[in-house]
Each structure stands twice: as C-alpha cells, then as structure tokens.
Design a protein around this motif. Structure first.
Motif, PDB file in Angstrom:
ATOM      1  N   UNK A   1       1.002  -1.060  -0.294  1.00 25.63           N
ATOM      2  CA  UNK A   1       0.049   0.248   0.169  1.00 25.63           C
ATOM      3  C   UNK A   1       0.949   1.265   0.071  1.00 25.63           C
ATOM      4  N   UNK A   2       1.624   1.091   1.024  1.00 26.27           N
ATOM      5  CA  UNK A   2       2.932   2.779   0.552  1.00 26.27           C
ATOM      6  C   UNK A   2       3.167   2.487  -0.632  1.00 26.27           C
ATOM      7  N   UNK A   3       3.592   4.173  -0.831  1.00 27.04           N
ATOM      8  CA  UNK A   3       3.974   4.177  -2.644  1.00 27.04           C
ATOM      9  C   UNK A   3       5.901   3.886  -1.892  1.00 27.04           C
ATOM     10  N   UNK A   4       6.073   4.860  -0.696  1.00 28.59           N
ATOM     11  CA  UNK A   4       7.684   4.458  -0.117  1.00 28.59           C
ATOM     12  C   UNK A   4       8.210   3.290  -1.155  1.00 28.59           C
ATOM     13  N   UNK A   5       7.644   2.533  -0.519  1.00 30.16           N
ATOM     14  CA  UNK A   5       7.811   1.359  -0.322  1.00 30.16           C
ATOM     15  C   UNK A   5       8.083   0.365  -1.641  1.00 30.16           C
ATOM     16  N   UNK A   6       6.903   0.637  -2.382  1.00 28.84           N
ATOM     17  CA  UNK A   6       6.969   0.721  -3.745  1.00 28.84           C
ATOM     18  C   UNK A   6       8.057   0.721  -4.496  1.00 28.84           C
ATOM     19  N   UNK A   7       8.033   2.151  -4.223  1.00 25.90           N
ATOM     20  CA  UNK A   7       9.217   2.499  -5.246  1.00 25.90           C
ATOM     21  C   UNK A   7      10.547   2.266  -5.024  1.00 25.90           C
ATOM     22  N   UNK A   8      10.655   1.894  -3.334  1.00 25.50           N
ATOM     23  CA  UNK A   8      12.038   1.190  -2.624  1.00 25.50           C
ATOM     24  C   UNK A   8      12.572  -0.218  -3.432  1.00 25.50           C
ATOM     25  N   UNK A   9      11.063  -1.133  -3.452  1.00 31.73           N
ATOM     26  CA  UNK A   9      11.020  -2.698  -4.228  1.00 31.73           C
ATOM     27  C   UNK A   9      11.391  -2.337  -5.682  1.00 31.73           C
ATOM     28  N   UNK A  10      11.206  -1.524  -6.072  1.00 26.61           N
ATOM     29  CA  UNK A  10      10.785  -1.407  -8.148  1.00 26.61           C
ATOM     30  C   UNK A  10      12.238  -0.645  -8.342  1.00 26.61           C
ATOM     31  N   UNK A  11      13.218   0.035  -7.400  1.00 18.91           N
ATOM     32  CA  UNK A  11      14.550   0.711  -7.998  1.00 18.91           C
ATOM     33  C   UNK A  11      15.137  -0.751  -7.422  1.00 18.91           C
ATOM     34  N   UNK A  12      15.411  -1.099  -6.392  1.00 18.13           N
ATOM     35  CA  UNK A  12      15.979  -2.152  -6.084  1.00 18.13           C
ATOM     36  C   UNK A  12      16.036  -3.736  -6.840  1.00 18.13           C
ATOM     37  N   UNK A  13      14.616  -4.123  -6.943  1.00 18.70           N
ATOM     38  CA  UNK A  13      14.479  -4.495  -8.348  1.00 18.70           C
ATOM     39  C   UNK A  13      15.748  -4.159  -9.713  1.00 18.70           C
ATOM     40  N   UNK A  14      15.277  -3.333 -10.250  1.00 13.46           N
ATOM     41  CA  UNK A  14      16.175  -2.472 -11.235  1.00 13.46           C
ATOM     42  C   UNK A  14      17.517  -2.835 -10.969  1.00 13.46           C
ATOM     43  N   UNK A  15      17.626  -1.778 -10.114  1.00 15.43           N
ATOM     44  CA  UNK A  15      19.464  -0.795  -9.555  1.00 15.43           C
ATOM     45  C   UNK A  15      20.167  -1.861  -9.221  1.00 15.43           C
ATOM     46  N   UNK A  16      19.194  -1.916  -8.189  1.00 18.88           N
ATOM     47  CA  UNK A  16      20.578  -3.239  -7.302  1.00 18.88           C
ATOM     48  C   UNK A  16      20.769  -4.368  -8.097  1.00 18.88           C
ATOM     49  N   UNK A  17      19.080  -5.396  -8.600  1.00 19.69           N
ATOM     50  CA  UNK A  17      19.649  -6.640  -9.016  1.00 19.69           C
ATOM     51  C   UNK A  17      21.090  -5.896 -10.188  1.00 19.69           C
TER      52      UNK A  17
END
Length: 100
Positions: free
Chosen positions: A10-26
C-alpha cells in the motif's frame, strides 16, 4: 484475474524502494558478481558468458526484490552483496593481476 489487494504493497515509498531495488540493485549485484569472477578466473570466458548469465541473474534478483516485505532491507542486502563482490574484485586485481 486481479491480484488480491491484501497482498499488494500500500505504501508508495515501499513500492518505489522495491522497484528501484529490483531494477538498479539487481543490476549492480549481477554485474559486480561477474566482474569479481573475472578478476579471479579467465576474463575472456567470464565476459562472454556474462552476456547471458547476468541477465538471468538480474531477472532472478528482480523476483526476489518483490518477494520481500521491506524495501529498505532488500536495498541493504543488495548493497551489502555489491560491496562484498567489489571487495572480491579489488582483491582479485591486487593479488591475481596476471589473469588474462
């Protein structure tokens, strides 16, 4: 069939962190892993196989990023892995400079 809303973030911050971790962190983890391997083993062979295996590893790390509940924890794990592989790369270039 749509996803069950109770399983969505539900949190937009957590969603952003997951998407950025998936793309950039991975991406950072997969590339640093292959560069660390190239520092210790045959560089030509590792770089040739990196084109295929890094994309497979990157997709797997993307899936793992969305399985976690906390985006900060995922970023922490990915950054820790990147630092470990970067240290391995540094040590490989320092103590094994003749690898071709």
């Amino acid at each position: 069939m749509p996803a069950n809303p109770k399983y969505l973030t539900r949190s937009k911050g957590q969603r952003f962190l997951k998407i950025s971790a998936a793309i950039l962190g991975g991406y950072l983890v997969s590339i640093s892993f292959h560069l660390a391997l190239a520092a210790w083993f045959n560089k030509a062979a590792i770089i040739m196989t990196m084109a295929f295996s890094s994309s497979i590893l990157w997709v797997a790390l993307m899936v793992v990023a969305f399985l976690g509940k906390n985006g900060f924890k995922i970023w922490g794990i990915y950054l820790l892995l990147t630092l470990i592989f970067a240290l391995t790369l540094y040590l490989g270039q320092t103590y094994n400079p003749t690898t071709k």
